[in-house]
Design a protein around this motif. Sequence first.
Motif, PDB file in Angstrom:
ATOM      1  N   CYS A   7      47.950  48.780  36.782  1.00  0.00           N
ATOM      2  CA  CYS A   7      46.596  48.221  36.774  1.00  0.00           C
ATOM      3  C   CYS A   7      46.099  48.185  38.214  1.00  0.00           C
ATOM      4  O   CYS A   7      46.737  47.594  39.083  1.00  0.00           O
ATOM      5  N   GLU A   9      43.580  46.696  40.660  1.00  0.00           N
ATOM      6  CA  GLU A   9      42.733  45.507  40.730  1.00  0.00           C
ATOM      7  C   GLU A   9      41.765  45.641  41.897  1.00  0.00           C
ATOM      8  O   GLU A   9      42.175  45.886  43.025  1.00  0.00           O
ATOM      9  N   ALA A  37      40.878  46.649  36.749  1.00  0.00           N
ATOM     10  CA  ALA A  37      40.512  45.239  36.603  1.00  0.00           C
ATOM     11  C   ALA A  37      39.687  44.775  37.797  1.00  0.00           C
ATOM     12  O   ALA A  37      39.881  45.242  38.916  1.00  0.00           O
ATOM     13  N   ASP A  39      39.369  41.640  40.024  1.00  0.00           N
ATOM     14  CA  ASP A  39      40.200  40.483  40.346  1.00  0.00           C
ATOM     15  C   ASP A  39      39.335  39.328  40.844  1.00  0.00           C
ATOM     16  O   ASP A  39      38.272  39.540  41.430  1.00  0.00           O
ATOM     17  N   LYS A  60      39.768  39.582  35.588  1.00  0.00           N
ATOM     18  CA  LYS A  60      40.754  38.565  35.923  1.00  0.00           C
ATOM     19  C   LYS A  60      39.976  37.368  36.447  1.00  0.00           C
ATOM     20  O   LYS A  60      39.429  37.406  37.539  1.00  0.00           O
TER      21      LYS A  60
END
Length: 139
Positions: A7, A9, A37, A39, A60
């Motif tokens: 992943c 981020e 993602a 973050d 996130k």
Amino acid sequence: CPPRNLCLELTERCRRMDLDFLADELKFFRSHGITIAIDDFGTGFSSLTLLLKLPIDELKVDRFFLSKIFTSKNYRYMMECIIQGSKRVGFCTCVEGIETKEQYDLIASLAGDCYQGYYACKPVPIEEFLDFCRENINA
């Protein structure tokens, strides 16, 4: 490591980049099976524009929202909005900073997809992590 286990981020600093260039780079990573993602979402200069322009898979949510989630209905409502809004546009949500069962249960009740924090596992020395991987990689 298989790409599906990775992943990438992005932090809020990515908003300073050329978004068209960044979107193309992220599409490349996603085409190879890597998850993308955002973050620490919800703090600093997080921008909803990033969510519309970038090919991301997951938000996130910053631990900031947990700080008063049991004492302020507005914090709880905001967490609920982030989780439900993410689901509506097809993103997974990972809530950061879960340290207690009470926090875990609340996030589960709000339909958060996953969590990160000491409740799952505290940081461990690399040797212990590698032992864990060896024992569980083919489980």
